[in-house]
Design a protein around this motif. Structure first.
Motif, short mmCIF file in Angstrom:
data_model
loop_
_atom_site.label_atom_id
_atom_site.label_comp_id
_atom_site.label_asym_id
_atom_site.label_seq_id
_atom_site.Cartn_x
_atom_site.Cartn_y
_atom_site.Cartn_z
N LEU A 2 0.83 -1.20 0.00
CA LEU A 2 0.00 0.00 0.00
C LEU A 2 0.87 1.26 0.00
CD1 LEU A 2 -2.71 -0.91 2.65
CD2 LEU A 2 -3.16 -0.29 0.30
N MET A 3 0.49 2.21 -0.81
CA MET A 3 1.21 3.48 -0.79
C MET A 3 0.22 4.64 -0.87
SD MET A 3 4.60 3.23 -3.07
CE MET A 3 3.72 3.02 -4.59
N THR A 4 0.47 5.67 -0.08
CA THR A 4 -0.32 6.88 -0.19
C THR A 4 0.60 8.07 -0.06
OG1 THR A 4 -0.72 7.07 2.18
CG2 THR A 4 -2.35 5.85 0.92
N ASN A 5 0.12 9.23 -0.46
CA ASN A 5 0.92 10.41 -0.20
C ASN A 5 0.27 11.30 0.86
OD1 ASN A 5 -1.09 11.53 -1.77
ND2 ASN A 5 0.28 12.87 -2.88
N ILE A 6 -0.60 10.68 1.66
CA ILE A 6 -1.11 11.38 2.84
C ILE A 6 -0.53 10.69 4.07
CG2 ILE A 6 -3.23 12.25 1.83
CD1 ILE A 6 -4.66 9.83 2.95
N PRO A 10 -6.36 5.51 4.72
CA PRO A 10 -7.78 5.54 5.07
C PRO A 10 -8.34 4.13 5.29
CG PRO A 10 -7.33 6.94 3.19
CD PRO A 10 -6.09 6.19 3.46
N PHE A 82 7.74 12.61 -4.50
CA PHE A 82 8.60 12.44 -5.66
C PHE A 82 9.45 13.69 -5.84
CE2 PHE A 82 5.06 9.66 -6.73
CZ PHE A 82 5.73 8.55 -7.17
N GLU B 50 -5.82 17.00 2.32
CA GLU B 50 -5.65 15.61 2.74
C GLU B 50 -6.97 14.94 3.08
OE1 GLU B 50 -2.69 14.84 5.59
OE2 GLU B 50 -1.13 15.90 4.47
N VAL B 58 -14.09 4.51 2.43
CA VAL B 58 -12.96 4.12 1.59
C VAL B 58 -12.69 2.63 1.74
CG1 VAL B 58 -10.55 4.55 1.10
CG2 VAL B 58 -11.98 6.37 1.98
N GLN B 59 -12.59 1.98 0.60
CA GLN B 59 -12.26 0.57 0.67
C GLN B 59 -10.82 0.31 0.32
OE1 GLN B 59 -13.73 -2.39 -1.88
NE2 GLN B 59 -14.39 -3.68 -0.19
N ASN B 60 -10.33 1.11 -0.58
CA ASN B 60 -8.97 0.88 -1.07
C ASN B 60 -8.37 2.22 -1.44
OD1 ASN B 60 -6.74 -0.49 -1.88
ND2 ASN B 60 -7.56 -1.09 -3.87
N CYS B 61 -7.06 2.35 -1.28
CA CYS B 61 -6.43 3.57 -1.75
C CYS B 61 -5.13 3.24 -2.46
CB CYS B 61 -6.22 4.55 -0.61
SG CYS B 61 -5.20 3.91 0.70
N LEU B 63 -1.67 4.96 -4.65
CA LEU B 63 -0.90 6.12 -5.07
C LEU B 63 -0.91 6.18 -6.60
CD1 LEU B 63 1.12 8.31 -3.87
CD2 LEU B 63 2.91 6.76 -4.58
N ARG B 65 -0.15 8.46 -10.31
CA ARG B 65 0.59 9.59 -10.83
C ARG B 65 0.47 9.66 -12.36
NH1 ARG B 65 4.71 5.77 -9.95
NH2 ARG B 65 5.63 5.30 -11.94
N ILE B 119 -7.21 12.54 -3.64
CA ILE B 119 -6.90 13.56 -2.64
C ILE B 119 -5.41 13.84 -2.59
CG2 ILE B 119 -8.94 13.07 -1.25
CD1 ILE B 119 -7.10 11.50 0.65
N ASN B 120 -5.07 14.94 -1.96
CA ASN B 120 -3.68 15.36 -1.77
C ASN B 120 -2.90 15.42 -3.08
OD1 ASN B 120 -1.78 16.33 -0.05
ND2 ASN B 120 -0.94 14.33 0.46
N TYR B 143 0.85 13.83 -8.74
CA TYR B 143 0.55 12.59 -8.03
C TYR B 143 -0.39 12.84 -6.87
CZ TYR B 143 4.48 14.07 -5.02
OH TYR B 143 5.32 14.77 -4.20
N GLY B 144 -1.09 11.79 -6.49
CA GLY B 144 -2.07 11.92 -5.43
C GLY B 144 -2.50 10.55 -4.96
N THR B 145 -3.41 10.52 -4.02
CA THR B 145 -3.92 9.26 -3.51
C THR B 145 -5.34 9.07 -4.02
OG1 THR B 145 -2.58 9.52 -1.55
CG2 THR B 145 -4.37 7.93 -1.42
N LEU B 147 -8.84 7.32 -3.97
CA LEU B 147 -9.68 6.57 -3.03
C LEU B 147 -10.75 5.82 -3.81
CD1 LEU B 147 -10.27 9.31 -0.32
CD2 LEU B 147 -8.47 7.60 -0.41
#
Lengths: 105, 179
Positions: A2-6, A10, A82, B50, B58-61, B63, B65, B119-120, B143-145, B147
């Motif tokens: 899993l990767m996020t930028n927050i 969640p 990045f 954020e 949210v079920q899955n997130c 990254l 880009r 988001i973000n 890039y962002g996340t 959801l």
């Protein structure tokens, strides 16, 4: 992985933090691509060769970061950033960094 | 001697002409394409905060880009060089960066069909050096996340208009944009 930028993931809970992990790669273009880019520079528009090159290297940098995170026993990376810098004429460094964490449902 | 000069000037003029015509055409075409695709992805909210807008489960997130390297044409580069002499706003590069940013965001959106929100959002700009003449082409990464909602299937299906949830119905949490 899993990767996020927050700062969180969640729907999941961070149970442990393994610290900062990073991946980087330095790439340079090759002559053929550069020649095509030189031509494209007259007409303007997207330099597809470069887009692909940088996308590939970014993919590799991410992979390296994930490897490092796996080694530390993490299963997720949060707050990923990045960054690109050109170290010399024609060479670019792609750098990815984030915080490796362990998450649980 | 003067022949050589004439040839040089002729060469320059041909390059300028080519840059002007093809560059203009390419830019107009690109802008049209960008506008069309932006309309298509209007239903996928993208925010730089954020916190997601509205309440979503949210079920899955993931990254996500998108990136693009884009170059300015010969004519505009010349124009910009002239500008650098007098100072002031360089419109030639403004449109270049605008196109690059919007294209990068669109590619990011296209890379995650079925997402409910992104988001973000962060942007990263780098200039690609080609020897002595520095600018001319830029790389933009967005890039962002992403959801994924529990009821939207996060795999394949590939449709842009997969009806992401209507989030704009929560004005109380829409933050900095809603006043």
């Amino acid at each position: 992985m899993l990767m996020t930028n927050i700062e969180t993931i969640p729907g999941k809970q961070i149970v442990a933090c393994q610290g900062v992990v990073a991946g980087s790669t330095v790439r340079t273009k090759h002559a053929g691509r550069d020649f095509m880019a030189g031509i494209k520079n007259i007409f303007g528009g997207e330099l597809r060769g470069y887009t692909e090159l940088l996308e590939e290297s970014r993919e590799q940098a991410v992979k390296r970061m994930q490897q490092q995170a796996t080694q530390l026993g993490a299963n997720a990376v949060v707050n990923v950033r990045f960054s690109t810098s050109s170290v010399a004429a024609g060479a670019a460094e792609i750098y990815v960094y984030g915080t490796a964490v362990t998450v649980a449902d | 001697m003067s022949n050589q000069v004439l040839i040089n000037i002729g060469y320059l003029l041909v390059l300028l002409g080519l840059g002007y015509f093809f560059g203009r055409r390419a830019e107009a075409k690109h802008y049209k394409d960008i506008q069309r695709r932006e309309q298509l992805y209007l239903a996928l909210p993208t925010v730089s905060s954020e916190q997601p807008i509205g309440d979503i489960s949210v079920q899955n997130c993931v990254l996500v880009r998108g990136s693009v390297v884009i170059s300015v044409d010969y004519f505009k580069r010349m124009l910009a060089a002239l500008r650098a002499f007098f100072g002031g706003e360089v419109q030639a590069y403004e449109t270049l960066l605008d196109r690059a940013r919007r294209e990068a965001v669109l590619r990011m959106k296209e890379s995650c069909p079925g997402a409910a929100q992104i988001i973000n959002l962060r942007m990263e700009t780098a200039s690609i050096h080609r020897g002595a003449n520095s600018i001319g082409s830029v790389e933009v990464v967005a890039y962002g996340t992403a959801l994924f909602n529990s009821d939207s299937d996060s795999t394949s299906d590939g449709s842009a208009n997969a009806e992401p949830i209507a989030v704009s119905s929560h004005p109380s949490r829409s933050g900095p944009t809603g006043d």
